[in-house]
Design a protein around this motif. Sequence first.
Motif, PDB file in Angstrom:
ATOM      1  N   ALA A 131      -4.055  21.298  -2.060  1.00 48.06           N
ATOM      2  CA  ALA A 131      -2.726  20.704  -1.911  1.00 48.06           C
ATOM      3  C   ALA A 131      -2.807  19.294  -1.333  1.00 48.06           C
ATOM      4  O   ALA A 131      -1.959  18.448  -1.618  1.00 48.06           O
ATOM      5  N   TYR A 132      -3.843  19.025  -0.555  1.00 47.95           N
ATOM      6  CA  TYR A 132      -4.065  17.724   0.064  1.00 47.95           C
ATOM      7  C   TYR A 132      -4.728  16.733  -0.898  1.00 47.95           C
ATOM      8  O   TYR A 132      -4.828  15.558  -0.616  1.00 47.95           O
ATOM      9  N   GLY A 133      -5.189  17.233  -2.053  1.00 46.77           N
ATOM     10  CA  GLY A 133      -5.808  16.369  -3.047  1.00 46.77           C
ATOM     11  C   GLY A 133      -7.321  16.363  -3.031  1.00 46.77           C
ATOM     12  O   GLY A 133      -7.946  15.505  -3.642  1.00 46.77           O
ATOM     13  N   ILE A 134      -7.919  17.319  -2.326  1.00 48.00           N
ATOM     14  CA  ILE A 134      -9.375  17.453  -2.288  1.00 48.00           C
ATOM     15  C   ILE A 134      -9.738  18.751  -3.006  1.00 48.00           C
ATOM     16  O   ILE A 134      -9.216  19.812  -2.658  1.00 48.00           O
ATOM     17  N   ALA A 135     -10.602  18.656  -4.000  1.00 46.81           N
ATOM     18  CA  ALA A 135     -11.019  19.862  -4.711  1.00 46.81           C
ATOM     19  C   ALA A 135     -11.834  20.729  -3.759  1.00 46.81           C
ATOM     20  O   ALA A 135     -12.807  20.259  -3.170  1.00 46.81           O
ATOM     21  N   PRO A 136     -11.432  21.982  -3.570  1.00 45.78           N
ATOM     22  CA  PRO A 136     -12.172  22.860  -2.660  1.00 45.78           C
ATOM     23  C   PRO A 136     -13.508  23.270  -3.248  1.00 45.78           C
ATOM     24  O   PRO A 136     -13.707  23.203  -4.459  1.00 45.78           O
ATOM     25  N   PRO A 137     -14.436  23.707  -2.384  1.00 48.72           N
ATOM     26  CA  PRO A 137     -15.727  24.163  -2.894  1.00 48.72           C
ATOM     27  C   PRO A 137     -15.544  25.405  -3.747  1.00 48.72           C
ATOM     28  O   PRO A 137     -14.671  26.226  -3.489  1.00 48.72           O
ATOM     29  N   CYS A 185      -9.800  19.030 -11.322  1.00 48.61           N
ATOM     30  CA  CYS A 185      -8.987  18.043 -10.628  1.00 48.61           C
ATOM     31  C   CYS A 185      -7.939  18.768  -9.782  1.00 48.61           C
ATOM     32  O   CYS A 185      -7.245  19.663 -10.285  1.00 48.61           O
ATOM     33  N   PRO A 186      -7.808  18.426  -8.496  1.00 54.59           N
ATOM     34  CA  PRO A 186      -6.817  19.110  -7.661  1.00 54.59           C
ATOM     35  C   PRO A 186      -5.377  18.708  -8.003  1.00 54.59           C
ATOM     36  O   PRO A 186      -4.436  19.371  -7.583  1.00 54.59           O
ATOM     37  N   ARG A 187      -5.193  17.658  -8.798  1.00 48.72           N
ATOM     38  CA  ARG A 187      -3.851  17.215  -9.146  1.00 48.72           C
ATOM     39  C   ARG A 187      -3.354  17.841 -10.449  1.00 48.72           C
ATOM     40  O   ARG A 187      -2.302  18.456 -10.489  1.00 48.72           O
ATOM     41  N   CYS A 188      -4.136  17.676 -11.528  1.00 46.00           N
ATOM     42  CA  CYS A 188      -3.684  18.185 -12.829  1.00 46.00           C
ATOM     43  C   CYS A 188      -4.441  19.431 -13.272  1.00 46.00           C
ATOM     44  O   CYS A 188      -4.122  20.013 -14.297  1.00 46.00           O
ATOM     45  N   CYS A 199     -19.758  15.419   3.543  1.00 44.92           N
ATOM     46  CA  CYS A 199     -19.455  16.779   3.075  1.00 44.92           C
ATOM     47  C   CYS A 199     -18.817  16.787   1.690  1.00 44.92           C
ATOM     48  O   CYS A 199     -18.685  17.837   1.083  1.00 44.92           O
ATOM     49  N   LYS A 200     -18.377  15.628   1.249  1.00 51.23           N
ATOM     50  CA  LYS A 200     -17.624  15.561   0.001  1.00 51.23           C
ATOM     51  C   LYS A 200     -18.302  14.617  -0.988  1.00 51.23           C
ATOM     52  O   LYS A 200     -18.976  13.673  -0.600  1.00 51.23           O
ATOM     53  N   ALA A 201     -18.086  14.888  -2.268  1.00 48.93           N
ATOM     54  CA  ALA A 201     -18.528  14.005  -3.347  1.00 48.93           C
ATOM     55  C   ALA A 201     -17.281  13.347  -3.934  1.00 48.93           C
ATOM     56  O   ALA A 201     -16.182  13.899  -3.868  1.00 48.93           O
ATOM     57  N   HIS A 202     -17.444  12.177  -4.505  1.00 47.51           N
ATOM     58  CA  HIS A 202     -16.319  11.450  -5.094  1.00 47.51           C
ATOM     59  C   HIS A 202     -16.310  11.691  -6.604  1.00 47.51           C
ATOM     60  O   HIS A 202     -17.321  11.486  -7.276  1.00 47.51           O
ATOM     61  N   TYR A 203     -15.163  12.126  -7.122  1.00 47.85           N
ATOM     62  CA  TYR A 203     -14.994  12.444  -8.535  1.00 47.85           C
ATOM     63  C   TYR A 203     -13.853  11.644  -9.128  1.00 47.85           C
ATOM     64  O   TYR A 203     -13.010  11.117  -8.405  1.00 47.85           O
ATOM     65  N   GLU A 204     -13.824  11.634 -10.454  1.00 45.51           N
ATOM     66  CA  GLU A 204     -12.724  11.041 -11.191  1.00 45.51           C
ATOM     67  C   GLU A 204     -12.286  12.040 -12.243  1.00 45.51           C
ATOM     68  O   GLU A 204     -13.121  12.661 -12.913  1.00 45.51           O
ATOM     69  N   PHE A 235     -10.673  11.597  -6.828  1.00 49.55           N
ATOM     70  CA  PHE A 235     -10.488  12.636  -5.801  1.00 49.55           C
ATOM     71  C   PHE A 235     -11.829  12.986  -5.195  1.00 49.55           C
ATOM     72  O   PHE A 235     -12.883  12.712  -5.760  1.00 49.55           O
ATOM     73  N   ASP A 236     -11.759  13.571  -4.007  1.00 53.72           N
ATOM     74  CA  ASP A 236     -12.957  14.082  -3.349  1.00 53.72           C
ATOM     75  C   ASP A 236     -13.122  15.550  -3.701  1.00 53.72           C
ATOM     76  O   ASP A 236     -12.145  16.261  -3.936  1.00 53.72           O
TER      77      ASP A 236
END
Length: 169
Positions: free
Chosen positions: A106-112, A131-134, A150-155, A163-164
């Motif tokens: 919900a915060y925009g970070i894809a969970p593990p 994608c945590p948005r769409c 702890c996070k990777a950067h994605y598109e 998003f992370d």
Amino acid sequence: MVTRLRPTDSAAARVWDIAAQVPDPEVPVLTIEDLGVLRDATVTAGEVSVVLTPTYSGCPAIDQMRDDVTARLHEAGYARVRVTTTLSPAWTTDWMSEDGKRKLAAYGIAPPHVRSALGDGPVRLQLSIKCPRCHSPNTREVSRFGSTACKAHYECLACLEPFDYFKPH
């Protein structure tokens, strides 16, 4: 599924409940309980003790977590507070609560993704990061490290949003 370690002793459970409300300084939508770094709470001879396990050994947020837990417990009336860290057993994203994973999305970070052991074989990870948005699986890793280690950067290639992704470990 992670077994919650909340103490059954009422005095220790109260300490746990206070500490559990401390937000993660790097992802403030999560509490340290959601994240799974809150590992133990005890009360012995008038001293309150809380144990935290950092997400990794060099986690810079652990000092802030310790300070925040100490402050919350002092505010609650506990005079003698000791917050320690332990690296064993090592923290794993398996310790994150399901509620915490929902909060991340919900915060925009894809969970593990959930890790699953296949008998005596290797641990397999889901390779498609949604994608945590769409919620499209059409994504690509931009950088192995995102806003924190702890996070990777994605598109997302569908909605084009960056998003992370909270890396499993």
